[in-house]
Design an enzyme around this catalytic site. Sequence first.
Site, PDB file in Angstrom:
ATOM      1  N   ASN A 162      -4.539  -1.197  -2.337  1.00  0.00           N
ATOM      2  CA  ASN A 162      -4.459  -1.736  -3.704  1.00  0.00           C
ATOM      3  C   ASN A 162      -5.378  -2.932  -3.958  1.00  0.00           C
ATOM      4  O   ASN A 162      -5.828  -3.134  -5.079  1.00  0.00           O
ATOM      5  CB  ASN A 162      -3.007  -2.016  -4.116  1.00  0.00           C
ATOM      6  CG  ASN A 162      -2.304  -3.019  -3.239  1.00  0.00           C
ATOM      7  OD1 ASN A 162      -2.768  -3.329  -2.142  1.00  0.00           O
ATOM      8  ND2 ASN A 162      -1.180  -3.515  -3.700  1.00  0.00           N
ATOM      9  N   LYS A 185      -8.308  -1.973  10.329  1.00  0.00           N
ATOM     10  CA  LYS A 185      -8.087  -0.600   9.886  1.00  0.00           C
ATOM     11  C   LYS A 185      -7.785  -0.628   8.397  1.00  0.00           C
ATOM     12  O   LYS A 185      -6.679  -0.953   7.978  1.00  0.00           O
ATOM     13  CB  LYS A 185      -6.914   0.045  10.642  1.00  0.00           C
ATOM     14  CG  LYS A 185      -6.914   1.549  10.485  1.00  0.00           C
ATOM     15  CD  LYS A 185      -5.552   2.153  10.353  1.00  0.00           C
ATOM     16  CE  LYS A 185      -4.921   2.038   9.007  1.00  0.00           C
ATOM     17  NZ  LYS A 185      -5.637   2.672   7.885  1.00  0.00           N
ATOM     18  N   SER A 240       3.503  -1.305   3.124  1.00  0.00           N
ATOM     19  CA  SER A 240       4.894  -1.054   2.743  1.00  0.00           C
ATOM     20  C   SER A 240       5.862  -1.557   3.810  1.00  0.00           C
ATOM     21  O   SER A 240       5.519  -1.649   4.994  1.00  0.00           O
ATOM     22  CB  SER A 240       5.088   0.448   2.536  1.00  0.00           C
ATOM     23  OG  SER A 240       4.834   1.119   3.754  1.00  0.00           O
ATOM     24  N   GLU A 261       2.991  -8.754   5.547  1.00  0.00           N
ATOM     25  CA  GLU A 261       3.045  -8.889   4.077  1.00  0.00           C
ATOM     26  C   GLU A 261       3.490  -7.539   3.548  1.00  0.00           C
ATOM     27  O   GLU A 261       2.703  -6.600   3.482  1.00  0.00           O
ATOM     28  CB  GLU A 261       1.662  -9.253   3.528  1.00  0.00           C
ATOM     29  CG  GLU A 261       1.150 -10.612   3.966  1.00  0.00           C
ATOM     30  CD  GLU A 261       1.889 -11.777   3.313  1.00  0.00           C
ATOM     31  OE1 GLU A 261       2.697 -11.542   2.391  1.00  0.00           O
ATOM     32  OE2 GLU A 261       1.670 -12.909   3.747  1.00  0.00           O
ATOM     33  N   LEU A 262       4.767  -7.441   3.179  1.00  0.00           N
ATOM     34  CA  LEU A 262       5.345  -6.118   2.899  1.00  0.00           C
ATOM     35  C   LEU A 262       5.657  -5.934   1.411  1.00  0.00           C
ATOM     36  O   LEU A 262       5.129  -6.644   0.572  1.00  0.00           O
ATOM     37  CB  LEU A 262       6.582  -5.930   3.785  1.00  0.00           C
ATOM     38  CG  LEU A 262       6.318  -6.194   5.289  1.00  0.00           C
ATOM     39  CD1 LEU A 262       7.591  -6.047   6.100  1.00  0.00           C
ATOM     40  CD2 LEU A 262       5.233  -5.287   5.840  1.00  0.00           C
ATOM     41  N   CYS A 295       2.015  -5.743  -5.017  1.00  0.00           N
ATOM     42  CA  CYS A 295       3.296  -6.125  -4.415  1.00  0.00           C
ATOM     43  C   CYS A 295       3.978  -7.199  -5.251  1.00  0.00           C
ATOM     44  O   CYS A 295       5.183  -7.361  -5.206  1.00  0.00           O
ATOM     45  CB  CYS A 295       3.054  -6.639  -3.007  1.00  0.00           C
ATOM     46  SG  CYS A 295       1.805  -7.924  -2.956  1.00  0.00           S
ATOM     47  N   GLU A 392       9.896   0.022  -5.583  1.00  0.00           N
ATOM     48  CA  GLU A 392       8.663  -0.455  -6.226  1.00  0.00           C
ATOM     49  C   GLU A 392       8.139   0.627  -7.158  1.00  0.00           C
ATOM     50  O   GLU A 392       7.931   1.759  -6.736  1.00  0.00           O
ATOM     51  CB  GLU A 392       7.594  -0.723  -5.162  1.00  0.00           C
ATOM     52  CG  GLU A 392       7.778  -2.008  -4.404  1.00  0.00           C
ATOM     53  CD  GLU A 392       6.584  -2.276  -3.479  1.00  0.00           C
ATOM     54  OE1 GLU A 392       6.441  -1.571  -2.469  1.00  0.00           O
ATOM     55  OE2 GLU A 392       5.811  -3.186  -3.776  1.00  0.00           O
ATOM     56  N   SER A 452      -0.954 -15.602  -6.937  1.00  0.00           N
ATOM     57  CA  SER A 452      -1.925 -15.472  -5.846  1.00  0.00           C
ATOM     58  C   SER A 452      -2.984 -16.561  -5.937  1.00  0.00           C
ATOM     59  O   SER A 452      -3.640 -16.700  -6.969  1.00  0.00           O
ATOM     60  CB  SER A 452      -2.619 -14.109  -5.935  1.00  0.00           C
ATOM     61  OG  SER A 452      -1.648 -13.093  -5.963  1.00  0.00           O
TER      62      SER A 452
END
Length: 488
Positions: A162, A185, A240, A261-262, A295, A392, A452
């Site tokens: 995202n 990755k 996620s 960071e989920l 998120c 979500e 942010s």
Amino acid sequence: MGGEPNEARVVAEVPKGLLVAGQWMDASDGATLDVLDPSTGETLCAVADATPEDGRRALDAAAGAQKEFAATAPRARADMLMAAFDLLHERIDDLALLMTLEMGKPLAEARGEIAYAAEFFRHFAEEAVRIEGGYQTAPAGGSRFLITKQPVGPALLITPWNFPMAMGTRKIGPAIAAGCTSIIKPAQQTPLSMLALGEILREAGVPDGVVNILPTTRPGELTEPLLRSGVIRKLSFTGSTAVGRVLLAQSAEQVLRTSMELGGNAGFVVFEDADIDEAVAGAMAAKMRNTGEACTAANRIFVQRSVIEEFGDRLAKAMSELPVGRGVEEGVRVGPLIDEAAREKVQTLVDDAVAGGARVLTGGTAPDGPGYFYPPTVLTGVPASAKMGSEEIFGPVAPLTPFDTEDEVVEAVNDTEYGLVNYVFTNDLRRGLRVAEALESGMVGLNQGVVSNPAAPFGGVKASGLGREGGRTGIEEFLETKYVGIAM
Ligand code: NAP
């Protein structure tokens, strides 16, 4: 900028290989993965698809470069980050176009993300030269404590689709600043931005092996052996909660340092004493940034009963006026969702809320035609039982629910396993601070719809994660504290 020749050019110019030990290379089995444009469903290009064998090569490269990189002068590491910051700004038009093509967000937002991503490099360049230690006398006297910080070691960095660039620089910046090598990755749907960044880091003078980049269609097969290798000492993951839980379990074996960071399920609270214009603007930002695929997106909007009708009408008007289309087109404010599965999920959640009694103020039905578009949607009277209250949405859907009292809304907002961010709109200072303290989340936006900022500690509590990125604490996630006891 804009136009098809430019689109073809930026895609043609990006490296298509894996970045291992400073070299662009094919996958060990020669396989490639297709990258699609979500606004058309068409293939943009193919890039190398890393195998577990490529993972081992990258691991050797990261391990081999670690000792020398840890010994690099902090100023030299800071200079690399500043050079990369400058290159990101020099190439912002091309990088934004590339991001829009692979991810879908409107060009203006993609430009915003490149600038935001670059800012992490500048922030951590400034932090690299301010890593502090300490020297103190033991409380009983006699011996001394020398306290020093050292890089934690090779890191595995896993990023989502995202925010294809910023979620990378938020990890790579502190890793380089701290003196850690890494394997990155990126998400398989958006590898191009990260590959372009890899070339920029090479040009910025980052030594071979310090940053390795492996797009793959086999994420688990690639990363699990790395986490269990005993060589990787740190995992930084954004994605996620479900995948985060799996990775945390895998990280337990080698007792890795982790930053997670989920997912989020942000509450957005509008009290009747709020400035309604500000609250609508805040909701537009908190909901529509990244077409709702964030998120931090406002997932549950609670509005005090006396103002819900006015707020809903104004929000629906503003939402319905947003032009939807290919993100590369002039004036478009809402791009496509990432894929058909994402769009189907949004439609299912909307249908479920409507079946439960919610009323559609605008939007609510996916259009026909190519691309994974979904219209800006406002629902009101969304019942507490609706599935979108606990999942979500990850799309441009604003669900409004009325509330009566402060206590009631605090309880409702906290009634979720997530705790990333919440937003509160009120002109009563005491109430704003009281509610901000009572909310169970790592961040709160008080009369603002965006939290942010590279200079602030970003992160969640509960199932939204562990650790913080950005701010003064961001670099600590990549540093170990060592104390040397000294006899005098
Ligand atoms: P995701 O499915 O968890 O994927 C995130 C990354 O993990 C991708 O690179 C993915 O690779 C990889 N992955 C998937 N399964 C894996 C496995 N078994 N082993 C190792 N890696 C694996 O999440 P997403 O759908 O891309 O991103 C959306 C989620 O990210 C949302 O929940 C959102 O809230 C969260 N997010 C959180 C923050 C934050 O700062 N808290 C920021 C942005 C997004 P593939 O691409 O191959 O699947």
